[in-house]
Design a protein around this motif. Structure first.
Motif, short mmCIF file in Angstrom:
data_model
loop_
_atom_site.label_atom_id
_atom_site.label_comp_id
_atom_site.label_asym_id
_atom_site.label_seq_id
_atom_site.Cartn_x
_atom_site.Cartn_y
_atom_site.Cartn_z
N GLY B 1 -20.54 83.99 35.98
CA GLY B 1 -19.42 84.84 36.33
C GLY B 1 -19.69 86.30 36.03
N ALA B 2 -18.74 87.17 36.32
CA ALA B 2 -18.80 88.60 36.07
C ALA B 2 -19.99 89.26 36.74
CB ALA B 2 -18.80 88.89 34.57
N VAL B 3 -20.09 89.09 38.03
CA VAL B 3 -21.20 89.67 38.78
C VAL B 3 -20.70 90.88 39.56
CG1 VAL B 3 -22.91 89.29 40.58
CG2 VAL B 3 -22.33 87.43 39.00
N VAL B 4 -21.49 91.95 39.47
CA VAL B 4 -21.20 93.17 40.21
C VAL B 4 -22.36 93.44 41.15
CG1 VAL B 4 -20.78 95.64 40.04
CG2 VAL B 4 -19.80 94.08 38.34
N SER B 5 -22.05 93.68 42.39
CA SER B 5 -23.10 93.98 43.37
C SER B 5 -22.98 95.42 43.84
CB SER B 5 -23.02 93.02 44.57
OG SER B 5 -21.87 93.32 45.35
N CYS B 23 -19.66 99.32 45.64
CA CYS B 23 -19.73 98.56 44.40
C CYS B 23 -18.66 97.48 44.46
CB CYS B 23 -19.49 99.49 43.22
SG CYS B 23 -19.42 98.66 41.61
N ARG B 24 -19.08 96.24 44.33
CA ARG B 24 -18.14 95.12 44.43
C ARG B 24 -18.20 94.21 43.21
NH1 ARG B 24 -16.15 94.28 49.62
NH2 ARG B 24 -17.24 95.47 51.24
N SER B 25 -17.03 93.84 42.74
CA SER B 25 -16.96 92.80 41.72
C SER B 25 -16.79 91.48 42.47
CB SER B 25 -15.80 93.03 40.75
OG SER B 25 -14.57 93.14 41.44
N LEU B 26 -17.73 90.57 42.28
CA LEU B 26 -17.79 89.39 43.14
C LEU B 26 -16.88 88.25 42.69
CD1 LEU B 26 -21.58 89.23 44.00
CD2 LEU B 26 -19.72 90.38 45.20
N ASP B 27 -16.63 88.14 41.42
CA ASP B 27 -15.88 86.97 40.95
C ASP B 27 -14.80 87.33 39.95
OD1 ASP B 27 -18.65 85.86 38.82
OD2 ASP B 27 -17.63 87.79 39.05
N PHE B 28 -14.39 88.59 39.96
CA PHE B 28 -13.28 88.98 39.09
C PHE B 28 -12.64 90.23 39.67
CE2 PHE B 28 -15.04 92.74 36.89
CZ PHE B 28 -16.39 92.61 37.18
N ILE B 93 -25.41 103.99 39.46
CA ILE B 93 -25.04 102.66 38.96
C ILE B 93 -23.54 102.61 38.75
CG2 ILE B 93 -25.47 100.92 37.17
CD1 ILE B 93 -27.91 102.56 36.30
N CYS B 94 -22.94 101.51 39.18
CA CYS B 94 -21.52 101.33 38.94
C CYS B 94 -21.32 100.25 37.89
CB CYS B 94 -20.77 100.96 40.22
SG CYS B 94 -21.11 99.30 40.80
N SER B 95 -20.17 100.28 37.27
CA SER B 95 -19.80 99.18 36.37
C SER B 95 -18.33 98.87 36.59
CB SER B 95 -20.07 99.52 34.90
OG SER B 95 -19.15 100.49 34.44
N ALA B 96 -17.95 97.68 36.22
CA ALA B 96 -16.57 97.26 36.44
C ALA B 96 -16.02 96.61 35.19
CB ALA B 96 -16.51 96.27 37.61
N SER B 97 -14.75 96.83 34.98
CA SER B 97 -14.09 96.27 33.80
C SER B 97 -12.80 95.59 34.25
CB SER B 97 -13.77 97.39 32.81
OG SER B 97 -12.92 96.93 31.78
#
Lengths: 112, 115
Positions: B1-5, B23-28, B93-97
Motif C-alpha cells: 500500500g501507500a504507492v505514489v506514482s 503525481c498520483r496516490s494509487l491506493d490512498f 519529486i512529489c510526496s503525498a500525505s
C-alpha cells in the motif's frame, strides 16, 4: 524555520561493519523524524521513522535514536551490506500535513 | 500500500515550452501533496505544499506563475513548468500525505531536461 544538519556527508565502511549517521534539528516543535534511502535516479524511500514520544526504534538491522533534549537523532545500520550503499537523508517535521525539512544527505558506500 | 506514482519519469523539452508532471496516490487519498526539487548530489528542496481543493502554498523564492500546481482531487496533483528554461532542468519529486499520520510517501521522481 527548521534547520536540519546531517553528518557525515560521505561515509565508507566495509561490509559487515556498522554505519552511523547523525542529525541535529533546531525547531523544538518538531516531533516526527524519518529517515529516507535514495538510490540513484529514484525517489526517496522511507526506511524508518521515530516520533517524539519514543527514544529508540529498531527494525532488523536498522535503528534510530532520538534525544529531544539535545535535539539530535541518529541512524544506525548494523551488519552493512553492499546493497545498503545509497544516499541517506534525515528529516524533521512538526506534524502531519507539514512539509519535511531534509538534511543534506549522507552518501554511504559499503565495500565488499 | 501507500504507492505514489509520477508521470512522466523523464521528459526533454525545448526552451520556452511548458511541461506538466503528474503525481498520483494509487491506493490512498492524499489530503496534502508536496512538490520538491532536487539538484544533482543535493538535498530535496521544498517548492510548494498543496491541499486538495485549495491554492498551493509556495516556498519563498519559488515563482508561483512559473510552477503551476493543481491539486484537483484527493489522488492527483500536477506541476506545470511554464516557459521552461535550461535552469529549470532538475529532478522533481512529489510526496503525498493522508493527513492522518505523519508519513509522507514519495513518488519515483521526474527528470526534466530543458534544451
Amino acid at each position: 524555520g527548521e534547520n536540519v544538519e546531517q553528518h557525515p556527508s560521505t561515509l565508507s565502511v566495509q561490509e559487515g561493519d556498522s554505519a552511523v549517521i547523525k542529525c541535529t534539528y533546531s525547531d523544538s516543535a518538531s516531533n516526527y523524524f524519518p529517515w529516507y534511502k535514495q538510490e540513484l535516479g529514484k525517489g526517496p524511500q522511507l526506511i524508518i521513522d521515530i516520533r517524539s514520544n519514543v527514544g529508540e526504534k529498531k527494525d532488523q538491522r536498522i535503528a534510530v535514536t532520538l534525544n529531544k533534549t539535545a535535539k539530535h537523532f541518529s541512524l544506525h545500520i548494523t551488519e552493512t551490506q553492499p546493497e545498503d550503499s545509497a544516499v541517506y537523508f534525515c528529516a524533521a517535521s512538526r506534524d502531519s500535513g507539514y512539509a519535511l525539512n531534509f538534511g543534506k544527505g549522507t552518501s554511504l558506500l559499503v565495500t565488499p | 500500500g501507500a504507492v505514489v506514482s509520477q508521470h512522466p519519469s523523464r521528459v526533454i523539452c525545448k526552451s520556452g515550452t511548458s511541461v506538466k508532471i503528474e503525481c498520483r496516490s494509487l491506493d490512498f487519498q492524499a489530503t496534502t501533496m508536496f512538490w520538491y526539487r532536487q539538484f544533482p548530489k543535493k538535498s530535496l528542496m521544498l517548492m510548494a505544499t498543496s491541499n486538495e481543493g485549495s491554492k498551493a502554498t509556495y516556498e519563498q523564492g519559488v515563482e508561483k506563475d512559473k510552477f503551476l500546481i493543481n491539486h484537483a482531487s484527493l489522488t492527483l496533483s500536477t506541476l506545470t513548468v511554464t516557459s521552461a528554461h535550461p535552469e529549470d532542468s532538475s529532478f522533481y519529486i512529489c510526496s503525498a500525505s493522508t493527513g492522518g499520520d505523519y508519513e509522507q510517501y514519495f513518488g519515483p521522481g521526474t527528470r526534466l531536461t530543458v534544451t
